[in-house]
Write an enzyme that holds these catalytic residues in place. Structure first.
Site, mmCIF file in Angstrom:
data_model
loop_
_atom_site.group_PDB
_atom_site.id
_atom_site.type_symbol
_atom_site.label_atom_id
_atom_site.label_comp_id
_atom_site.label_asym_id
_atom_site.label_seq_id
_atom_site.Cartn_x
_atom_site.Cartn_y
_atom_site.Cartn_z
ATOM 1 C CG ASN A 165 5.229 6.853 1.249
ATOM 2 O OD1 ASN A 165 6.209 6.231 0.838
ATOM 3 N ND2 ASN A 165 4.150 6.259 1.676
ATOM 4 N N PRO A 189 15.301 5.483 -6.800
ATOM 5 C CG PRO A 189 16.447 7.404 -6.074
ATOM 6 C CD PRO A 189 16.586 6.193 -6.968
ATOM 7 C CB SER A 243 0.684 2.831 -6.917
ATOM 8 O OG SER A 243 1.347 2.719 -8.155
ATOM 9 C CD GLU A 264 6.118 -4.734 1.649
ATOM 10 O OE1 GLU A 264 4.994 -4.344 2.008
ATOM 11 O OE2 GLU A 264 6.713 -5.685 2.188
ATOM 12 C CB CYS A 298 1.482 2.076 2.213
ATOM 13 S SG CYS A 298 2.749 1.637 3.387
#
Ligand code: NAD
Length: 491
Positions: A165, A189, A243, A264, A298
Site C-alpha cells: 500500500n 517487497p 496483515s 507493524e 493501515c
C-alpha cells in the site's frame, strides 16, 4: 542487468526500471529463471515481468548481507549518515519517476504518490540525523560497586518484508533506521509493487550503499523467503509490515530460533466525533483519515462513532464530500481516488458492504464497484449498520465509511476498544482537554486529535494489541535495529 522501459514512466523521462533481483550489489536473474507479472490496477494490463527469487537466491542474499555486515557496522556513524542523506537527495531528485511507479503499480493518484515519495525520502533524512545521535549510557552503579556502560550494537542481518500500500515508504521506514544502526538488510517487497523497491535499490547504490548492505529480492513465493531466512542462523531480525494474519505466522516461525521481531500489522481505527466537534474539522479530517490511498491504509478510519446530536450533519456532509470525489486512473489529472490494488481487495470490500446492506445498513452514497477494467469501488458511506455486520469488526481497506451513533461516551469508548486491533484512532472535539481524555482511554498506538493526517517520520508509529510489536520512525525506530550491550566496569 535486465531493465524494462515501462509505459507511462519512460515517455519523457527515458529511465528504465530494473526488473532483476539486487543481490550483493549485482542485478541478477532468479537462479531458476522464474519471473512474475506486475499489473496496473487501473486497467489490469501488465507493466513488467520481475524476477522471482527462489531458495538459492534467498541464500545468496543472506550470504551477501552476512559478509557485508562487519564492514558496514564499522563504518562511522557520520559516514553512514552521509550515505543516508544522499539517498534522501536522490529520492527527491527522482521523485517524478518514483511517483509514477507508485501510481502505476499501486494505483495512487499523482498527488498522493508525490506525497508518499516526500514521506518516504524523509526517513532517510531523519535517520541520517539520528545515526549520529544514538546514545548509550554511562553511569555509576547505585551500590557504588562498579560503573555501568551500555552500548548499542547493530542487531545484524535483517529480513524486511513490506506490503503494497505504500511501496516506497514502507521500505524506507525500515531500510533507513537499519542502515543508520549499522545493520545489513534483505528486503522482500510485496509482489504487487516490486518496481518501486527495485528502483529504490538503484538509487541506494548511487547513494554509496556498499554491495551486500541492501539486497532486494521480490518473490512470488513469500512464505519460502521467510521460511528459508528465519531458519538461517545468520539472520538475526525480522521487521514485517503487513496483515495481522501473516504477522502471526511469522512470529510463530521466528519463535523457533527466538529471532528479534518488529511487527507493524493491521488496524481497525475508530474515528470519534464528539458532541462539541467543529463540523468543518470533523469532515475534513474524516476525508483524510478515510480516503488516504483510497482507504487502503493501515491507519485508515474504519468505524465512525458520531454523537447522536451531530450524526445527521456529519453523515450528510461526509456523504456529499465522498460523492464529489472523482474516481479514475491515478496517473490522470483531476482524479481524486485511484483503483484498489487487486481483485481480492475489491472483492473483500464488496462482500463487506453487501453483507452490511443485506443485514439492514443504509447506503448514503456509493455502495458498488464500477465496471472494469481496473478495480474501482465508489466512495461509500453507510449508516444504520447492525452490530452483527462484519464491516464493524474487519479491516475494510477500501473507500467505505461506516457510521455508528452514540450518546454515552463510556459506551462508545468500550465499543471503539472492542477489537483485536489497536493501531490508530482519531478524536474530533472542540474542547481539547475532553478530546485528549477520550484519546487517553482509546487502545491505540497512534492517535489524531482534531486532525486526520498523523504519519510523521519523527514520531513513533506502531500498534498495541494485535496491531503489532515495536515502533517505526523516531529514535525508537533506530533502536528496533540495535541490541543493548551492558558492560560492568571498574578501573
Ligand atoms: P500481507 O500480510 O498479505 O502481505 C505483506 C507482505 O508479506 C507482502 O510482502 C507479502 O508478499 C508477504 N507475505 C504474505 N504471506 C507471507 C508469508 N506467509 N510469509 C512471508 N511473507 C508473506 O499484507 P498486504 O495485503 O500486503 O498489506 C495490507 C496489510 O498490511 C493490512 O492488514 C494493513 O493494515 C497492513 N499494514 C500495516 C501497516 C502498519 O504500519 N501497521 C502499514 C501498512 C500496511
Amino acid at each position: 542487468m535486465t531493465s524494462q522501459f515501462i509505459v507511462g514512466i519512460t515517455a519523457d523521462l527515458s529511465t528504465s526500471i530494473p526488473t532483476d533481483l539486487y543481490i550483493n550489489g549485482q542485478w541478477v536473474p532468479a537462479q531458476d529463471s522464474g519471473v512474475f507479472a506486475v499489473v496496473n490496477p487501473a486497467n489490469n494490463q501488465q507493466l513488467a515481468n520481475v524476477a522471482s527469487a527462489c531458495e538459492q537466491d534467498v541464500l545468496s542474499a543472506i550470504d551477501a548481507a552476512h559478509k557485508a555486515g562487519p564492514g558496514w557496522a564499522s563504518v562511522s556513524p557520520r559516514a553512514r549518515a552521509e550515505v543516508l542523506r544522499k539517498a534522501f537527495e536522490l529520492m527527491i531528485e527522482h521523485k517524478e519517476v518514483l511517483a509514477r511507479l507508485i501510481s502505476l503499480e499501486e494505483g495512487k493518484t499523482r498527488a498522493e504518490a508525490l506525497g508518499e515519495v516526500a514521506y518516504a525520502a524523509e526517513f532517510f533524512r531523519w535517520y541520517a540525523e539520528e545515526a549520529c545521535r544514538d546514545q548509550g549510557i554511562f553511569m555509576r552503579a547505585p551500590s557504588g560497586a562498579n560503573n555501568i556502560l551500555v552500548k548499542h550494537q547493530p542487531v545484524g542481518v535483517c529480513l524486511l518484508i513490506t506490503p503494497w500500500n505504500f511501496p516506497a515508504a514502507m521500505g524506507t521506514r525500515k531500510i533507513a533506521p537499519a542502515l543508520a544502526a549499522g545493520c545489513t538488510t534483505i528486503l522482500k517487497p510485496a509482489s504487487e509493487t516490486p518496481l518501486t523497491a527495485l528502483y529504490l535499490a538503484q538509487l541506494l547504490e548511487q547513494a554509496g550503499v556498499p554491495a551486500g548492505v541492501v539486497n532486494v529480492i521480490p518473490s512470488k513465493r513469500s512464505s519460502m523467503v521467510s521460511e528459508v531466512s528465519l531458519s538461517d542462523s545468520r539472520v538475526r531480525k525480522i521487521s514485517f509490515t503487513g496483515s495481522t494474519e501473516v504477522g502471526r505466522l511469522l512470529l510463530a516461525k521466528a519463535s523457533e530460533r527466538v529471532v528479534n521481531c518488529s511487527m507493524e500489522l493491521g488496524g481497525n481505527a475508530p474515528f470519534i466525533v464528539l458532541e462539541d466537534a467543529d463540523m468543518d474539522v470533523a469532515v475534513e479530517s474524516a476525508m483524510v483519515a478515510k480516503m488516504r490511498n483510497a482507504g487502503e491504509s493501515c491507519i485508515g478510519a474504519n468505524r465512525f462513532y458520531v454523537h447522536q446530536a451531530r450524526a445527521e450533519a456529519f453523515s450528510s456532509r461526509l456523504a456529499q464530500a465522498m460523492s464529489e470525489l472523482v474516481l479514475g486512473d491515478g496517473m490522470k489529472e483531476g482524479v481524486d481516488v485511484g483503483p484498489l490494488v487487486n481483485a481480492s481487495t475489491i472483492n473483500k470490500v464488496e462482500q463487506l458492504v453487501d453483507q452490511a446492506v443485506v443485514l439492514g445498513a443504509k447506503v448514503l452514497t456509493g455502495g458498488a464497484r464500477v465496471a472494469g477494467p481496473g478495480f474501482f469501488y465508489k466512495p461509500t458511506v453507510l449508516v444504520d449498520i447492525p452490530n452483527n455486520a462484519d464491516i464493524l469488526r474487519e479491516e475494510i481497506f477500501g473507500p467505505v465509511a461506516s457510521i455508528i451513533t452514540f450518546t454515552s461516551e463510556d459506551d462508545m469508548i468500550t465499543a471503539a476498544n472492542d477489537t483485536i486491533y489497536g493501531l490508530a484512532a482519531y478524536v474530533i472535539g472542540a474542547n481539547v482537554g475532553n478530546a485528549l481524555a477520550v484519546a487517553d482511554k482509546l487502545e491505540a498506538g497512534v492517535l489524531g486529535v482534531n486532525r486526520g493526517f498523523i504519519s510523521d517520520p519523527a514520531a513513533p508509529f506502531g500498534g498495541v494489541k494485535q496491531s503489532g510489536i515495536g515502533r517505526e520512525g523516531s529514535q525508537d525506530g533506530l533502536h528496533e535495529f540495535t541490541e543493548k550491550k551492558y558492560i560492568a566496569i571498574e578501573w
